[in-house]
Write a protein that holds these residues in place. Structure first.
Motif, short mmCIF file in Angstrom:
data_model
loop_
_atom_site.label_atom_id
_atom_site.label_comp_id
_atom_site.label_asym_id
_atom_site.label_seq_id
_atom_site.Cartn_x
_atom_site.Cartn_y
_atom_site.Cartn_z
N LYS A 88 51.18 94.60 25.18
CA LYS A 88 49.91 93.98 24.79
C LYS A 88 48.71 94.70 25.38
O LYS A 88 47.67 94.85 24.74
N GLU A 89 48.81 95.12 26.63
CA GLU A 89 47.66 95.77 27.27
C GLU A 89 47.65 97.26 27.03
O GLU A 89 46.62 97.90 27.20
N GLY A 90 48.79 97.82 26.69
CA GLY A 90 48.88 99.25 26.49
C GLY A 90 49.12 99.59 25.03
O GLY A 90 48.35 99.19 24.16
N ARG B 214 58.50 87.02 35.59
CA ARG B 214 57.16 87.48 35.96
C ARG B 214 56.64 86.77 37.22
O ARG B 214 56.24 87.40 38.21
N VAL C 244 50.91 93.79 44.08
CA VAL C 244 51.67 93.68 42.83
C VAL C 244 50.76 93.94 41.63
O VAL C 244 49.70 93.34 41.50
N ILE C 245 51.20 94.87 40.78
CA ILE C 245 50.49 95.16 39.53
C ILE C 245 51.39 94.69 38.38
O ILE C 245 52.55 95.07 38.30
N VAL C 246 50.84 93.84 37.52
CA VAL C 246 51.58 93.37 36.35
C VAL C 246 51.01 94.06 35.12
O VAL C 246 49.80 94.04 34.90
N LEU C 247 51.87 94.69 34.34
CA LEU C 247 51.41 95.35 33.12
C LEU C 247 52.27 94.90 31.94
O LEU C 247 53.46 95.18 31.89
N ASN C 248 51.65 94.19 31.02
CA ASN C 248 52.31 93.84 29.76
C ASN C 248 52.04 94.98 28.80
O ASN C 248 51.09 94.96 28.03
N SER D 109 55.07 97.51 40.80
CA SER D 109 54.57 97.39 39.42
C SER D 109 55.61 96.68 38.57
O SER D 109 56.78 97.09 38.54
#
Lengths: 315, 315, 315
Positions: free
Chosen positions: C72-74, C51, C65-69, C40
């Motif tokens: 912005k997304e959370g 990134r 692979v998990i991409v978390l912004n 992650s």
């Protein structure tokens, strides 16, 4: 294929269409081609269909797909040469594209026009700089003046659904409230001019497209005459080429509805989407039996996959 | 399974719970089921747990997962029928969902309520339209009035951690500063009413949930009485059902702390997260031995994976 | 390796560099290591190179692979302990990191400094809390005071391109219009102090780095003297360590150009990118034969892959 920016990059258009239709029947036959290859999809503007369909096309081919919304996840890019970068842009496209090329076997790029400066938009500065500096094969995910993956999917749809060998295809202007790019109609026109179809463009006075894209098309301001007995009617708004980016009111009657369609009873209605209901195109048509817009959007996968496959074959 | 929107879509709840626990032991046994299948996770609202756990569940099953934050990467969707789209919405949910269905074998959708119009929220317009127009199996990633993947993970956690055959489970309201949806408590209540547990709901006067979700529950305004000797205490804030979306001050003493927990010494403390520390739930509890909130969040993977597996099996 | 936050986490620096160069030759040899493992990548700040290169490194190793912004997304994370969360933060890092750990075999985290409170930034609160609460191996994707994946890639680049056994390496300050973190120069300095190079740091008065990172370096305010006959010149802006985060004007002549490079004709010019052209570094150098900045960015993949491989080996 090393570049897919317009129909001119395609050696054999019918073969590419046939490949797309073959991939639709057998989507997973070429996963060895994409194994351990990276497809980067770089968006400078929003996307739904292009993003999802191209991501899926890459996965169908076994590729590792990286999606980067650089406008949101990254930062503002400088596009001009010869400027001291002491403003709001954080990175020059020379470096940004060059670096993305290091991480990618194939790159897809979306960048919309500004609709302010026609010469700048029609010189395709952003897209061309991307191609120049990334040094890997590039697929246009819609550039300032063209949307070739859309047009390929459109041609695939026509080929798939046509009931006569040389169908009558009409591109008709539709009303809108905002100035939209000419990329989709430009691209559709140049693909249709290379396809085995009778092609007519209908639009109100003042909305003529750049002649470079429409050379063998019949062009008329009479929508009824144009759509009469059409096999396919492609509905799309665009802003004026001259004065560039302008929109004028008073053409609301250009929106197609069932009454207008009485003279085109066999016509399949196409639109690249997104479509503003009851502004560009009536709900009754979109929800009715003549609309093929969802099916057409579905074909975006096979168009993208055919292009990516031809790129992978010569990597 | 073709639809996972509430507990009512589940034929055999204990079997689904058992499946989740089995997948936890052997996460990668069913990758053949998801091979070359696409799971699209569409977010109209932010997400952390749901996004990561469902993406991982899809990958565990061998699926290709596409994540689309349509509110940020795409554009505003029109949800109403019969309107001329000359405002700020760019695409109608009819087309957007229809197109996503073309690219997906299964779709997950998250959409929060507006908390302004109860009838609109409780009719689940957005979620139901998505289901109607995308034409593929849909998993709720939390809708206006329910969060079933959360509730399934909660039941999995209770099943996994219970030390008596029929545990006492309490849902207790907690303070907050903002009006929150009723989705989590609604959903938890309807799942508990179908589970082999003694189920009590405690909340201050004015915070009664819609009776459709709470039919066999004991409901009380006395938090102490409710939590006494509980096996599991589920902590969650929600805004009023009537007047809809309202919050009233003066209930800060509903926040659990260690002193209150003296009468529930065996109780495991649950929360769906995110939790506001020392507003909804005390830090001393969250950091203490009775909290199972992280473990519970971990079970989101197996809940999602069990649902996706049952959908893949009938694709 | 269980943690990669600085050069001090690396047992054998030359072996790690050698591993990166070996992976560059044979990128896909270790896909069994990452099979069914989740990486992650969590971004609290924007990213392009980190990134893309780390996502690719994970995929090369067969990882999911998990991409978390998350910005912005959370939602906004609370970092402080002991506060009642009745403000704008929605979730505490204790829960957020703990939950991410449940879904991940390895986590990468990026978090920039605030540049307001030196003690807070240099105590690496966010990064350290993430490590503490997620309970899985963590890779820094740039923290408040270090950027070790960048520095490893830099050392890999030097090792790959050097033409003498012990090259002269110079880190030179460059002008900028905004206060930038000290993470890249700190990190580059501490890696160079452990490498087999002659290392000099040149900066204007007032821009001295924290001595913890520069112990064996020669430090000078004379840029010409520093870069003379250098093998590698690393160009980078940073804000002052004392007074913390300050920038002062009047050092525009520190920008390297071809005229200045006459005394370093063999020098390869490095920069971590993004670079502001003709403010930090002249276009003529970036476009000329001495620049290796794109090549250096390409090596980010192999640096990340070497670190991830060593982590996977001891999972």
């Amino acid at each position: 294929m090393k570049l897919f920016s317009s129909v001119n990059d395609v050696k054999d258009v019918p073969a590419l269409v046939a490949e797309a239709l073959q991939l639709k029947k057998d989507p997973f036959a070429f996963q060895h081609l994409g194994k351990n290859k990276t497809l980067s999809l770089v968006f400078l503007n929003p996307s739904l269909r292009t993003r999802m369909s191209t991501q899926k096309a890459g996965a169908n081919l076994g590729m590792n797909v990286i999606v980067l919304n650089i406008d949101k996840e990254g930062w503002a890019l400088e596009l001009r040469d010869g400027v001291i970068m002491n403003g709001t842009t954080v990175e020059h496209i020379r470096e940004a594209a060059g670096v993305m090329g290091e991480y990618s076997d194939i790159i897809g790029v979306r960048s919309f026009p500004g609709l302010k400066d026609r010469d700048e938009d029609y010189s395709e500065t952003i897209f061309n700089k991307f191609v120049e500096f990334c040094k890997v094969p590039v697929v246009s995910l819609e550039s300032a003046t063209r949307h070739p993956l859309q047009s390929l999917a459109d041609l695939v749809t026509i080929e798939e659904l046509k009931t006569v060998s040389r169908p009558k295809v009409v591109l008709t202007w539709a009303p809108h409230i905002k100035p939209l790019p000419q990329a989709v109609p430009n691209s559709f026109a140049e693909w249709m001019c290379k396809a085995d179809v009778d092609f007519t463009i209908a639009h109100p006075a003042g909305y003529g497209l750049c002649a470079d894209f429409t050379n063998s098309a019949i062009i008329t301001h009479n929508q009824d005459e144009a759509i009469k007995d059409a096999d396919f009617i492609y509905v799309k708004n665009w802003s004026a080429y001259e004065p560039y980016g302008a929109i004028t009111g008073g053409n609301e009657d250009w929106m197609l509805n069932n009454d207008k369609l009485k003279i085109a009873p066999k016509a399949k209605i196409m639109h690249c989407l997104p479509v503003r209901r009851d502004l560009e195109l009536s709900s009754e048509i979109l929800d009715g039996p003549q609309s093929v817009v969802i099916h057409e959007a579905g074909n975006r996968v096979w168009a993208a996959q055919a292009v990516l496959k031809q790129m992978l074959e010569v990597l």
